[in-house]
Design a protein around this motif. Structure first.
Motif, PDB file in Angstrom:
ATOM      1  N   LEU A   3       0.829  -1.207   0.000  1.00 22.58           N
ATOM      2  CA  LEU A   3       0.000   0.000   0.000  1.00 22.58           C
ATOM      3  C   LEU A   3       0.869   1.265   0.000  1.00 22.58           C
ATOM      4  CD1 LEU A   3      -2.812  -1.049   2.491  1.00 22.58           C
ATOM      5  CD2 LEU A   3      -3.043  -0.663   0.029  1.00 22.58           C
ATOM      6  N   ALA A   4       1.947   1.255   0.753  1.00 24.80           N
ATOM      7  CA  ALA A   4       2.839   2.415   0.789  1.00 24.80           C
ATOM      8  C   ALA A   4       3.523   2.619  -0.555  1.00 24.80           C
ATOM      9  CB  ALA A   4       3.879   2.242   1.893  1.00 24.80           C
ATOM     10  N   GLN A   5       3.978   1.545  -1.180  1.00 30.37           N
ATOM     11  CA  GLN A   5       4.619   1.662  -2.496  1.00 30.37           C
ATOM     12  C   GLN A   5       3.638   2.175  -3.531  1.00 30.37           C
ATOM     13  OE1 GLN A   5       6.186  -2.281  -3.040  1.00 30.37           O
ATOM     14  NE2 GLN A   5       8.159  -1.767  -2.111  1.00 30.37           N
ATOM     15  N   ARG A   6       2.399   1.689  -3.469  1.00 29.99           N
ATOM     16  CA  ARG A   6       1.380   2.141  -4.411  1.00 29.99           C
ATOM     17  C   ARG A   6       1.093   3.633  -4.209  1.00 29.99           C
ATOM     18  NH1 ARG A   6      -3.907  -0.912  -3.745  1.00 29.99           N
ATOM     19  NH2 ARG A   6      -2.388  -2.531  -3.320  1.00 29.99           N
ATOM     20  N   GLU A   7       1.016   4.054  -2.969  1.00 27.50           N
ATOM     21  CA  GLU A   7       0.760   5.468  -2.676  1.00 27.50           C
ATOM     22  C   GLU A   7       1.904   6.348  -3.166  1.00 27.50           C
ATOM     23  OE1 GLU A   7      -0.898   8.983  -1.272  1.00 27.50           O
ATOM     24  OE2 GLU A   7      -1.885   7.047  -1.405  1.00 27.50           O
ATOM     25  N   LEU A   8       3.140   5.942  -2.867  1.00 26.69           N
ATOM     26  CA  LEU A   8       4.299   6.763  -3.233  1.00 26.69           C
ATOM     27  C   LEU A   8       4.606   6.726  -4.730  1.00 26.69           C
ATOM     28  CD1 LEU A   8       6.581   6.014  -0.191  1.00 26.69           C
ATOM     29  CD2 LEU A   8       5.268   8.091  -0.653  1.00 26.69           C
ATOM     30  N   ALA A   9       4.029   5.792  -5.454  1.00 24.49           N
ATOM     31  CA  ALA A   9       4.236   5.713  -6.900  1.00 24.49           C
ATOM     32  C   ALA A   9       3.332   6.682  -7.654  1.00 24.49           C
ATOM     33  CB  ALA A   9       3.988   4.290  -7.387  1.00 24.49           C
ATOM     34  N   GLU A  10       2.425   7.342  -6.965  1.00 27.51           N
ATOM     35  CA  GLU A  10       1.511   8.273  -7.632  1.00 27.51           C
ATOM     36  C   GLU A  10       2.276   9.472  -8.183  1.00 27.51           C
ATOM     37  OE1 GLU A  10      -1.808   9.294  -5.190  1.00 27.51           O
ATOM     38  OE2 GLU A  10      -2.395   7.198  -4.915  1.00 27.51           O
ATOM     39  N   LYS A  11       1.717  10.045  -9.232  1.00 27.18           N
ATOM     40  CA  LYS A  11       2.355  11.137  -9.961  1.00 27.18           C
ATOM     41  C   LYS A  11       2.595  12.371  -9.089  1.00 27.18           C
ATOM     42  CE  LYS A  11       1.602  13.714 -14.295  1.00 27.18           C
ATOM     43  NZ  LYS A  11       2.881  14.241 -14.357  1.00 27.18           N
ATOM     44  N   VAL A  12       1.730  12.610  -8.143  1.00 20.59           N
ATOM     45  CA  VAL A  12       1.863  13.805  -7.314  1.00 20.59           C
ATOM     46  C   VAL A  12       3.201  13.834  -6.570  1.00 20.59           C
ATOM     47  CG1 VAL A  12       0.698  12.839  -5.302  1.00 20.59           C
ATOM     48  CG2 VAL A  12       0.666  15.284  -5.662  1.00 20.59           C
ATOM     49  N   TYR A  13       3.724  12.666  -6.207  1.00 17.55           N
ATOM     50  CA  TYR A  13       5.003  12.612  -5.502  1.00 17.55           C
ATOM     51  C   TYR A  13       6.182  12.726  -6.465  1.00 17.55           C
ATOM     52  CZ  TYR A  13       2.175  11.020  -1.603  1.00 17.55           C
ATOM     53  OH  TYR A  13       1.239  10.919  -0.628  1.00 17.55           O
ATOM     54  N   ALA A  14       6.024  12.220  -7.679  1.00 13.67           N
ATOM     55  CA  ALA A  14       7.117  12.240  -8.656  1.00 13.67           C
ATOM     56  C   ALA A  14       7.367  13.645  -9.190  1.00 13.67           C
ATOM     57  CB  ALA A  14       6.802  11.287  -9.809  1.00 13.67           C
TER      58      ALA A  14
END
Length: 73
Positions: A18-29
């Motif tokens: 779940l954390a990896q999925r959340e941090l993979a979102e475009k908003v963080y990149a």
């Protein structure tokens, strides 16, 4: 029932996924520092460079000169 009473039944692997999925979102990149953050970082870098060079000069005499200039200004 309050928010703190809710049971948390999630395992380590599921939490990691779940954390990896959340941090993979475009908003963080796309997070780039603002112009203010870039400016203050540049100013601190310049000040650090100035203090380093002043400290290296004449066994600390540069520090004394820099301190005198700061006090006068």
């Amino acid at each position: 029932m309050t928010l703190f009473d809710a049971p948390i039944d999630i395992g380590r692997d599921e939490a990691r996924e779940l954390a990896q999925r959340e941090l993979a979102e475009k908003v963080y990149a796309d997070a780039q520092p603002s112009w203010w953050e870039r400016l203050t970082t540049w100013i601190w870098d310049q000040l650090n460079d100035l203090l380093t060079r002043a400290g290296d000069a004449a066994n600390g005499l540069g520090w004394l000169l820099l301190l005198a200039v700061v006090v006068i200004v």
